[in-house]
Design an enzyme around this catalytic site. Structure first.
Site, PDB file in Angstrom:
ATOM      1  N   ASP A  82      21.331  44.968  52.693  1.00 46.93           N
ATOM      2  CA  ASP A  82      20.554  44.287  51.539  1.00 46.93           C
ATOM      3  C   ASP A  82      21.392  42.885  51.120  1.00 46.93           C
ATOM      4  O   ASP A  82      22.528  42.787  51.650  1.00 46.93           O
ATOM      5  CB  ASP A  82      20.517  45.204  50.496  1.00 46.93           C
ATOM      6  N   ASP A  84      21.134  41.295  47.145  1.00 49.38           N
ATOM      7  CA  ASP A  84      21.435  41.457  46.136  1.00 49.38           C
ATOM      8  C   ASP A  84      22.049  42.770  45.707  1.00 49.38           C
ATOM      9  O   ASP A  84      21.433  43.810  45.821  1.00 49.38           O
ATOM     10  CB  ASP A  84      20.457  41.163  44.963  1.00 49.38           C
ATOM     11  N   GLU A 128       6.704  40.637  41.395  1.00 46.86           N
ATOM     12  CA  GLU A 128       6.127  41.915  41.181  1.00 46.86           C
ATOM     13  C   GLU A 128       6.924  42.386  39.818  1.00 46.86           C
ATOM     14  O   GLU A 128       6.388  43.204  39.066  1.00 46.86           O
ATOM     15  CB  GLU A 128       6.582  43.006  42.333  1.00 46.86           C
ATOM     16  N   SER A 198      15.886  41.522  52.441  1.00 43.96           N
ATOM     17  CA  SER A 198      16.014  41.494  50.961  1.00 43.96           C
ATOM     18  C   SER A 198      14.371  41.329  50.470  1.00 43.96           C
ATOM     19  O   SER A 198      13.654  40.742  51.115  1.00 43.96           O
ATOM     20  CB  SER A 198      16.844  40.465  50.653  1.00 43.96           C
ATOM     21  N   SER A 200      14.424  39.523  47.861  1.00 43.02           N
ATOM     22  CA  SER A 200      14.462  38.333  46.946  1.00 43.02           C
ATOM     23  C   SER A 200      13.708  37.265  47.751  1.00 43.02           C
ATOM     24  O   SER A 200      13.301  37.324  48.860  1.00 43.02           O
ATOM     25  CB  SER A 200      15.626  37.958  46.833  1.00 43.02           C
ATOM     26  N   LYS A 203      14.462  31.573  50.058  1.00 41.68           N
ATOM     27  CA  LYS A 203      15.446  30.435  50.165  1.00 41.68           C
ATOM     28  C   LYS A 203      16.769  30.862  49.278  1.00 41.68           C
ATOM     29  O   LYS A 203      17.887  30.487  49.714  1.00 41.68           O
ATOM     30  CB  LYS A 203      14.810  29.333  49.104  1.00 41.68           C
TER      31      LYS A 203
END
Length: 318
Positions: A82, A84, A128, A198, A200, A203
């Site tokens: 993962d 973050d 989300e 991820s 996220s 970029k």
């Protein structure tokens, strides 16, 4: 709009229910039949044992290294991280700050404090997260009224938030967590495929990998992120996509996660999962994890290494 209580239940956010095995707590010192597969440095610590009597190391808080040196054990086909909270502890002083700067620029009257953001992290994905928050608390006056326009509005907010977050990463204001570079280097040296999976924005994840891990590592790491899948964690789609793209068996993959929703995604995909707790996830329930640590760590503070990842797979083939 001031910060306000925002209670979320993981059960209401996803229908994904990872399979849980019945476990009971015991001590490694009582597991003579299993001592050959466990590092001697762990004797006397607490583990959980499943019905199949497979040792599952839970948490190492003390300065011990979980490592199993065995040439006969099976290397993972892929090591999946993962981003973050695992590569970098980005949430409190990275993503949250960038969300709040975006809200301030757009004069939305919204601030996400530390505790509120911790609740919002139960929702995978920034777009989300914002949508769920506004649906719960009410949309800002400056927000459009129609559903399609609101989707575009959220997308524009998220785009600006990503730009602000990337600026933080490029300035290297947020460091890699201890042991991340070491474990990636060990995997690459052994020919183990490495990827980052991820929820996220792609970029933002690419910036973390490139700027903090360096271009030489980055070119060897595949990234699966953002809207590359239609359903985000705790849905297993991102890990299923990674296994299919890398052409590896999910059961031969080891995932490093930091959250309950990430753990649920990895286990639902049929993968081994090690949890390294982060600032926001320290108190979450990781009962279904194959191992739980406070971080990966570098010597002399090392918690585990590639040999330990290998040992998780050996437990099923020995």
């Amino acid at each position: 709009m001031a910060s306000m209580a925002f209670g979320l239940s993981l059960a209401t956010l996803s229908s994904t229910n990872p399979l849980l095995s019945h476990k009971k707590t015991t001590s490694i010192s009582n597991l003579k039949s299993h001592q050959s597969t466990l590092p001697s440095s762990l004797l006397g610590t607490k583990v959980l044992i499943s019905k199949t009597q497979r040792p599952i190391i839970r948490t190492c808080h003390s300065q011990v290294t979980c490592s199993v040196a065995s040439s006969s054990s099976t290397l993972p086909s892929a090591l999946l991280f993962d981003c973050d909270g695992v590569l970098v502890d980005t949430e409190k002083d990275g993503h949250r700050i960038s969300f709040n700067e975006t809200f301030k620029e757009k004069e939305l009257g919204v601030t996400w404090d530390v505790d509120l953001y911790g609740e919002l992290l139960k929702i995978g994905g920034g777009k989300e997260r914002m949508t769920a928050y506004f649906n719960k608390t009410g949309w800002p006056e400056k927000a459009p009224k129609s559903e399609e326009e609101r989707k575009a509005f959220i997308a524009s907010l998220h785009k600006r938030k990503t730009e602000l977050f990337m600026a933080l990463i490029e300035k290297k204001l947020l460091p890699l967590r201890p042991g991340v570079a070491k474990l990636i280097d060990q995997a690459l040296a052994e020919g183990v495929k490495v990827a980052v999976c991820s929820t996220s924005n792609e970029k933002a994840v690419s910036a973390i990998v490139s700027f903090l891990l360096g271009p030489e590592r980055a070119e060897k790491i595949q990234i699966f992120a953002g809207d590359v899948v239609p359903r985000k964690k705790p849905d297993p789609a991102i890990y299923v996509l990674a296994a299919n793209t890398l052409n590896v068996d999910p059961s031969s993959c080891v995932v490093v996660e930091d959250s309950g929703i990430g753990l649920a995604a990895a286990k639902a995909a049929g993968m081994k999962c090690i949890v390294t707790k982060s600032g926001y996830t320290a108190d979450e329930d990781f009962q279904n994890a194959d191992a739980v640590f406070d971080f990966i760590g570098d010597p002399p503070e090392e918690r585990f290494d590639l040999a330990f990842c290998r040992s998780l797979l050996k437990q099923y083939v020995s």
